[in-house]
Each structure stands twice: as structure tokens, then as C-alpha cells.
Design a protein around this motif. Structure first.
Motif, PDB file in Angstrom:
ATOM      1  N   VAL A 107      39.731  19.256 -37.743  1.00  0.00           N
ATOM      2  CA  VAL A 107      40.927  19.607 -38.472  1.00  0.00           C
ATOM      3  C   VAL A 107      42.133  19.890 -37.228  1.00  0.00           C
ATOM      4  O   VAL A 107      41.774  20.621 -36.328  1.00  0.00           O
ATOM      5  CB  VAL A 107      41.094  20.812 -39.262  1.00  0.00           C
ATOM      6  CG1 VAL A 107      42.430  21.256 -39.849  1.00  0.00           C
ATOM      7  CG2 VAL A 107      40.076  20.719 -40.500  1.00  0.00           C
ATOM      8  N   VAL A 108      43.094  19.181 -37.518  1.00  0.00           N
ATOM      9  CA  VAL A 108      44.347  19.562 -36.678  1.00  0.00           C
ATOM     10  C   VAL A 108      45.361  19.776 -37.708  1.00  0.00           C
ATOM     11  O   VAL A 108      45.965  18.728 -38.429  1.00  0.00           O
ATOM     12  CB  VAL A 108      44.889  18.464 -35.813  1.00  0.00           C
ATOM     13  CG1 VAL A 108      46.143  18.759 -34.992  1.00  0.00           C
ATOM     14  CG2 VAL A 108      43.745  18.091 -34.688  1.00  0.00           C
ATOM     15  N   CYS A 130      40.401  19.017 -26.711  1.00  0.00           N
ATOM     16  CA  CYS A 130      41.826  19.143 -26.442  1.00  0.00           C
ATOM     17  C   CYS A 130      42.450  17.885 -26.133  1.00  0.00           C
ATOM     18  O   CYS A 130      43.669  17.933 -26.567  1.00  0.00           O
ATOM     19  CB  CYS A 130      41.650  20.019 -25.106  1.00  0.00           C
ATOM     20  SG  CYS A 130      40.673  19.588 -23.826  1.00  0.00           S
ATOM     21  N   SER A 131      41.934  17.002 -25.662  1.00  0.00           N
ATOM     22  CA  SER A 131      42.791  15.634 -25.458  1.00  0.00           C
ATOM     23  C   SER A 131      43.012  14.960 -26.739  1.00  0.00           C
ATOM     24  O   SER A 131      44.049  14.455 -26.807  1.00  0.00           O
ATOM     25  CB  SER A 131      41.966  14.767 -24.330  1.00  0.00           C
ATOM     26  OG  SER A 131      40.627  14.661 -24.820  1.00  0.00           O
ATOM     27  N   THR A 132      42.175  15.090 -27.478  1.00  0.00           N
ATOM     28  CA  THR A 132      42.585  14.506 -28.819  1.00  0.00           C
ATOM     29  C   THR A 132      43.622  15.417 -29.562  1.00  0.00           C
ATOM     30  O   THR A 132      44.632  14.691 -30.170  1.00  0.00           O
ATOM     31  CB  THR A 132      41.327  14.531 -29.785  1.00  0.00           C
ATOM     32  OG1 THR A 132      40.222  13.917 -29.088  1.00  0.00           O
ATOM     33  CG2 THR A 132      41.641  13.761 -30.976  1.00  0.00           C
ATOM     34  N   ALA A 133      43.464  16.677 -29.858  1.00  0.00           N
ATOM     35  CA  ALA A 133      44.530  17.267 -30.387  1.00  0.00           C
ATOM     36  C   ALA A 133      46.009  17.269 -30.143  1.00  0.00           C
ATOM     37  O   ALA A 133      46.620  16.704 -31.025  1.00  0.00           O
ATOM     38  CB  ALA A 133      44.217  18.845 -30.198  1.00  0.00           C
ATOM     39  N   GLN A 134      46.202  16.978 -28.889  1.00  0.00           N
ATOM     40  CA  GLN A 134      47.672  17.012 -28.629  1.00  0.00           C
ATOM     41  C   GLN A 134      48.064  15.565 -28.887  1.00  0.00           C
ATOM     42  O   GLN A 134      49.435  15.216 -29.466  1.00  0.00           O
ATOM     43  CB  GLN A 134      48.037  17.124 -27.192  1.00  0.00           C
ATOM     44  CG  GLN A 134      47.415  16.287 -26.174  1.00  0.00           C
ATOM     45  CD  GLN A 134      47.744  16.887 -24.551  1.00  0.00           C
ATOM     46  OE1 GLN A 134      47.037  17.896 -24.284  1.00  0.00           O
ATOM     47  NE2 GLN A 134      48.412  16.349 -24.052  1.00  0.00           N
ATOM     48  N   MET A 135      47.147  14.702 -28.855  1.00  0.00           N
ATOM     49  CA  MET A 135      47.498  13.047 -29.187  1.00  0.00           C
ATOM     50  C   MET A 135      47.738  12.828 -30.582  1.00  0.00           C
ATOM     51  O   MET A 135      48.764  12.290 -30.899  1.00  0.00           O
ATOM     52  CB  MET A 135      46.573  12.170 -28.601  1.00  0.00           C
ATOM     53  CG  MET A 135      46.788  10.832 -28.718  1.00  0.00           C
ATOM     54  SD  MET A 135      45.624   9.734 -27.916  1.00  0.00           S
ATOM     55  CE  MET A 135      44.501   9.534 -29.313  1.00  0.00           C
ATOM     56  N   GLN A 327      45.386  28.339 -35.706  1.00  0.00           N
ATOM     57  CA  GLN A 327      46.069  27.526 -36.991  1.00  0.00           C
ATOM     58  C   GLN A 327      45.233  27.058 -37.838  1.00  0.00           C
ATOM     59  O   GLN A 327      45.380  26.982 -39.291  1.00  0.00           O
ATOM     60  CB  GLN A 327      46.902  26.337 -36.269  1.00  0.00           C
ATOM     61  CG  GLN A 327      47.808  26.714 -35.305  1.00  0.00           C
ATOM     62  CD  GLN A 327      48.623  25.640 -34.863  1.00  0.00           C
ATOM     63  OE1 GLN A 327      47.831  24.903 -34.243  1.00  0.00           O
ATOM     64  NE2 GLN A 327      49.729  25.527 -34.653  1.00  0.00           N
ATOM     65  N   ILE A 328      43.853  26.532 -37.678  1.00  0.00           N
ATOM     66  CA  ILE A 328      42.843  26.184 -38.630  1.00  0.00           C
ATOM     67  C   ILE A 328      42.564  27.582 -39.538  1.00  0.00           C
ATOM     68  O   ILE A 328      42.366  27.683 -40.587  1.00  0.00           O
ATOM     69  CB  ILE A 328      41.463  25.768 -38.051  1.00  0.00           C
ATOM     70  CG1 ILE A 328      41.894  24.417 -37.451  1.00  0.00           C
ATOM     71  CG2 ILE A 328      40.419  25.657 -39.179  1.00  0.00           C
ATOM     72  CD1 ILE A 328      40.562  23.800 -36.871  1.00  0.00           C
ATOM     73  N   ALA A 329      42.422  28.722 -38.845  1.00  0.00           N
ATOM     74  CA  ALA A 329      41.985  30.145 -39.708  1.00  0.00           C
ATOM     75  C   ALA A 329      43.217  30.258 -40.429  1.00  0.00           C
ATOM     76  O   ALA A 329      42.967  30.914 -41.694  1.00  0.00           O
ATOM     77  CB  ALA A 329      41.778  31.271 -38.241  1.00  0.00           C
ATOM     78  N   GLU A 330      44.438  30.440 -39.999  1.00  0.00           N
ATOM     79  CA  GLU A 330      45.528  30.413 -40.974  1.00  0.00           C
ATOM     80  C   GLU A 330      45.497  29.638 -41.973  1.00  0.00           C
ATOM     81  O   GLU A 330      45.944  30.129 -43.201  1.00  0.00           O
ATOM     82  CB  GLU A 330      47.036  30.428 -39.981  1.00  0.00           C
ATOM     83  CG  GLU A 330      46.960  31.273 -38.831  1.00  0.00           C
ATOM     84  CD  GLU A 330      48.276  30.961 -37.937  1.00  0.00           C
ATOM     85  OE1 GLU A 330      48.706  29.818 -37.913  1.00  0.00           O
ATOM     86  OE2 GLU A 330      48.708  31.744 -37.042  1.00  0.00           O
ATOM     87  N   THR A 331      45.235  28.363 -41.771  1.00  0.00           N
ATOM     88  CA  THR A 331      45.342  27.484 -42.961  1.00  0.00           C
ATOM     89  C   THR A 331      44.317  27.664 -43.910  1.00  0.00           C
ATOM     90  O   THR A 331      44.257  27.691 -45.186  1.00  0.00           O
ATOM     91  CB  THR A 331      45.137  26.009 -42.273  1.00  0.00           C
ATOM     92  OG1 THR A 331      46.075  25.676 -41.439  1.00  0.00           O
ATOM     93  CG2 THR A 331      45.240  24.931 -43.428  1.00  0.00           C
ATOM     94  N   LEU A 332      43.144  27.924 -43.321  1.00  0.00           N
ATOM     95  CA  LEU A 332      41.801  28.497 -44.275  1.00  0.00           C
ATOM     96  C   LEU A 332      42.371  29.752 -45.210  1.00  0.00           C
ATOM     97  O   LEU A 332      41.965  29.640 -46.416  1.00  0.00           O
ATOM     98  CB  LEU A 332      40.849  28.723 -43.379  1.00  0.00           C
ATOM     99  CG  LEU A 332      39.445  28.929 -44.126  1.00  0.00           C
ATOM    100  CD1 LEU A 332      38.856  27.766 -44.656  1.00  0.00           C
ATOM    101  CD2 LEU A 332      38.504  29.845 -43.150  1.00  0.00           C
ATOM    102  N   GLY A 333      42.930  30.655 -44.566  1.00  0.00           N
ATOM    103  CA  GLY A 333      43.376  31.764 -45.144  1.00  0.00           C
ATOM    104  C   GLY A 333      44.524  31.477 -46.281  1.00  0.00           C
ATOM    105  O   GLY A 333      44.260  32.129 -47.308  1.00  0.00           O
ATOM    106  N   ARG A 334      45.241  30.747 -46.041  1.00  0.00           N
ATOM    107  CA  ARG A 334      46.332  30.235 -47.051  1.00  0.00           C
ATOM    108  C   ARG A 334      45.755  29.345 -48.039  1.00  0.00           C
ATOM    109  O   ARG A 334      45.952  29.695 -49.330  1.00  0.00           O
ATOM    110  CB  ARG A 334      47.420  29.504 -46.345  1.00  0.00           C
ATOM    111  CG  ARG A 334      48.520  30.074 -45.621  1.00  0.00           C
ATOM    112  CD  ARG A 334      49.565  29.501 -45.641  1.00  0.00           C
ATOM    113  NE  ARG A 334      49.585  27.996 -44.713  1.00  0.00           N
ATOM    114  CZ  ARG A 334      49.480  28.087 -43.439  1.00  0.00           C
ATOM    115  NH1 ARG A 334      49.570  29.088 -42.602  1.00  0.00           N
ATOM    116  NH2 ARG A 334      49.086  26.718 -42.764  1.00  0.00           N
TER     117      ARG A 334
END
Ligand code: 2RA
Length: 340
Positions: A107-108, A130-135, A327-334
Motif C-alpha cells: 500500500v501507498v 523506498c524507490s517504488t513509493a515515491q515513483m 500513513q498506512i496506519a492512519e488509513t487502517l484506523g480510518r
């Protein structure tokens, strides 16, 4: 009512940043535990204004804890992630161990936030390389507008991606270049990294690519769209923190650079720094500590029918790892673990 959070690997580059970002973003934490290997037991780490003493991962009971952010190697993750999951704690894992498992969401949040809903299968969610996430943060808004056919990316990856020992090697090797008798031989890397670049990250595969390059291909397809063709060349450069990428994109439909710039300006997680003048672009040393994925040098590639070139820079310890995990944790919480 908040969450009981565990940070596993709290003394490493990424673990430190996870604690910093949880505090910076005021993640709703009721209780937090910092875990590390036995040799780091008792080590003090900061969580905002608080100081936490690292506990021993080996004997930690995850029962009753809500989310564990893992920032340890794949070998240790293989032991402790299933343990945490079996004890009812959702694992957000920064290692590559589960990224390619069809039962584990990769997840991004700016790209495929809805994928967190699949966490229940293994109680594990994977953080991308890391190189995938920003791309993919950069590609997603453009793909939505003009459907991407092919991506050619060259990366310029900082040594912090290899850990603290690599950062020390760059520092000491650089100093040693100027002090006779203090030369530092390559140890973390196969060749000198000071004043040099190394076209080799992770292990070589049979086809001549490296596993880092394979990760960018496989993860982009899993996170975004398996029809996108990706070819990558991943290079280590003498920079402490901050990955940069030169990305060439071929679309199904024409997209001119002005429209692309406008789309990127409005897209989540992106900051466009793009002026055709001295300094009108982002560089790694300037992105350190920032959350954004910076995009510069947006321009047509006139050698193909529907082509675009962009320059993409981001803090690899943040969006490339710790920030994305939080951010994944925030999304999971929401979406899934509502509290209070
Ligand atoms: C690196 N992407 O940069 C790898 C792991 N962080 O070394």
C-alpha cells in the motif's frame, strides 16, 4: 480513545523516523512500545517529548496491541511478524518479505488506500520499497489522466537506504580521501562510494538486473496496474539521505507538459518545484525531513508520440519508508480499526 502502537526496530534509521513521524502527526497513541534486539535492550529512543526505553523483541507479547510498525530485516520479520499477527496485532512491515504475497496488501495510501481493507487475510500490510513509493505517488495522477504504457526509470539512491553503517562508510571514506593514512576500504559496498556512483543495489538476478530493479517493476504492477511496463536502473550515489529518480513515461494518450504540471500540482503527497531556471528544481539535500514527493524538470519527450520526462525527489526514510508506514496506519484506523 487511541491505539496501542509497537515500533519494532526502534533503533534503526527507519524505526527512529517512525517514532518521529507518529509524534509529529499526533497519531492517536494511547500506549507505545519501542522494541529492539536484545543487544539494544534499554537503549533510549525519542517519541516526541518522551523518552522510551527499548524492550526486547524476542520476549515481547503483542496480545492487546493494535498495530505494530516493523522496521527490521526480512529474516527477523519472518519470525516476529507472524507471531504479532497471531496475537491479534496488525503488522505494517517495511521489509520486502511480504510485498509480493498475493494475500498481503502492498500500500501507498495516495495510490491504493483501499487495499488496506485486505489486511485481515494475514493481519499483515506491506510497505513498498523506498524507490517504488515515491515513483508511484508521481505516476498515479498521470496514469489516471492518460494511462501509462511504459516507464523507464533511473534512480540515484542515498546511502541511508543501506543503513547507518553505510552512512558511516560514506563519511569516513570521504574524510579519508583527504587525510593520508586514513583511507577507508569499501565494506558495505563492493566499490568506493565516496565521489563515486555504484550501479548495483541488492543482489544480481539471472537476467542481469538487480533485485532492487526487479522490486520497482513488481511493486509498481501490484500497487498500480499490472499492464504498466517498467524498466529500472538503480544506482547508489554519495548522498546521505534523499532518493532522486529520472523517470521517462510513455502514455496511451497524449499529455502535454503544462497539463501534466497542473495535474501534479493538485495531486496528493506531491510538491511541484519546476522552473526552467538555475535552481528551479528539487535536490536530495533539500528534501530531507519533508513529507512531500517533489517533482521537477517536467518536459515533453519528443522522441516518442506520447512521452514525458520528470525528476522525482523524496526523503527515502520518510515517504520511502516511515511516513508511508504511518500513513498506512492512519488509513487502517480510518477504514478498518475505528476507535472511540
Ligand atoms: C536501498 N531501497 O535504498 C533499498 C532499501 N532501503 O538500499
Amino acid at each position: 480513545m487511541g491505539y496501542k502502537i509497537v515500533v519494532v526496530g526502534a533503533t534503526g534509521n527507519v524505526g527512529h523516523e517512525m517514532l518521529n513521524i507518529l509524534a509529529e502527526r499526533e497519531f492517536p497513541v494511547d500506549e507505545i512500545a519501542a522494541l529492539a534486539s536484545r543487544r539494544s535492550m534499554g537503549t533510549e529512543v525519542s517519541f516526541g517529548e518522551r523518552t522510551l526505553k527499548c524492550q526486547d523483541l524476542e520476549h515481547f507479547d503483542f496480545t492487546g496491541w493494535d498495530i505494530a510498525l516493523f522496521a527490521i530485516g526480512s529474516d527477523a520479520t519472518k519470525i516476529y511478524a507472524p507471531k504479532a499477527a497471531s496475537q491479534g496485532c496488525v503488522v505494517i512491515d517495511n521489509s520486502s518479505l511480504y510485498r509480493y504475497d498475493p494475500d498481503v496488501p502492498l500500500v501507498v495510501p495516495e495510490v491504493n488506500a483501499e487495499a488496506v481493507d485486505g489486511y485481515k487475510k494475514k493481519m499483515i500490510i506491506a510497505n513498498p520499497n523506498c524507490s517504488t513509493a515515491q515513483m508511484v505517488v508521481a505516476l498515479k495522477p498521470l496514469h489516471d489522466r492518460a494511462r501509462i504504457k511504459r516507464v523507464v526509470v533511473s534512480t540515484y539512491q542515498s546511502v541511508s537506504g543501506s543503513g547507518k553503517e553505510a552512512m558511516d562508510e560514506l563519511w569516513n571514506q570521504t574524510k579519508g580521501m583527504f587525510v593520508p593514512g586514513q583511507e577507508v576500504a569499501p565494506k558495505v559496498y563492493p566499490k568506493q562510494i565516496a565521489f563515486n556512483v555504484i550501479p548495483h543495489i541488492d543482489v544480481f538476478l539471472d537476467d542481469g538486473s538487480t533485485k532492487e530493479e526487479w522490486k520497482m517493476v513488481a511493486e509498481t504492477k501490484k500497487i498500480m496496474d499490472k499492464s504498466i511496463k517498467v524498466t529500472a536502473t538503480c544506482v547508489r550515489v554519495p548522498v546521505f539521505v534523499g532518493h532522486a529518480e529520472s523517470i521517462n513515461i510513455e502514455f496511451e494518450d497524449f499529455l502535454d507538459d503544462d497539463e501534466a504540471r497542473d495535474i501534479l500540482r493538485e495531486a496528493p503527497g506531491i510538491m511541484v518545484i519546476d522552473k526552467r531556471e538555475d535552481g528551479g528544481y528539487m535536490t536530495p539535500v533539500e528534501c530531507v525531513g519533508d513529507y512531500a514527493t517533489f517533482i521537477s524538470r517536467i518536459r515533453q519527450d519528443s522522441t516518442i508520440e506520447n512521452g514525458l520526462n520528470i525528476w522525482c525527489v523524496s526523503d527515502n526514510l520518510r515517504k520511502g519508508a516511515a511516513l508511508n508506514a504511518v500513513q498506512i496506519a492512519e488509513t487502517l484506523g480510518r477504514r478498518c480499526l475505528k476507535k472511540g
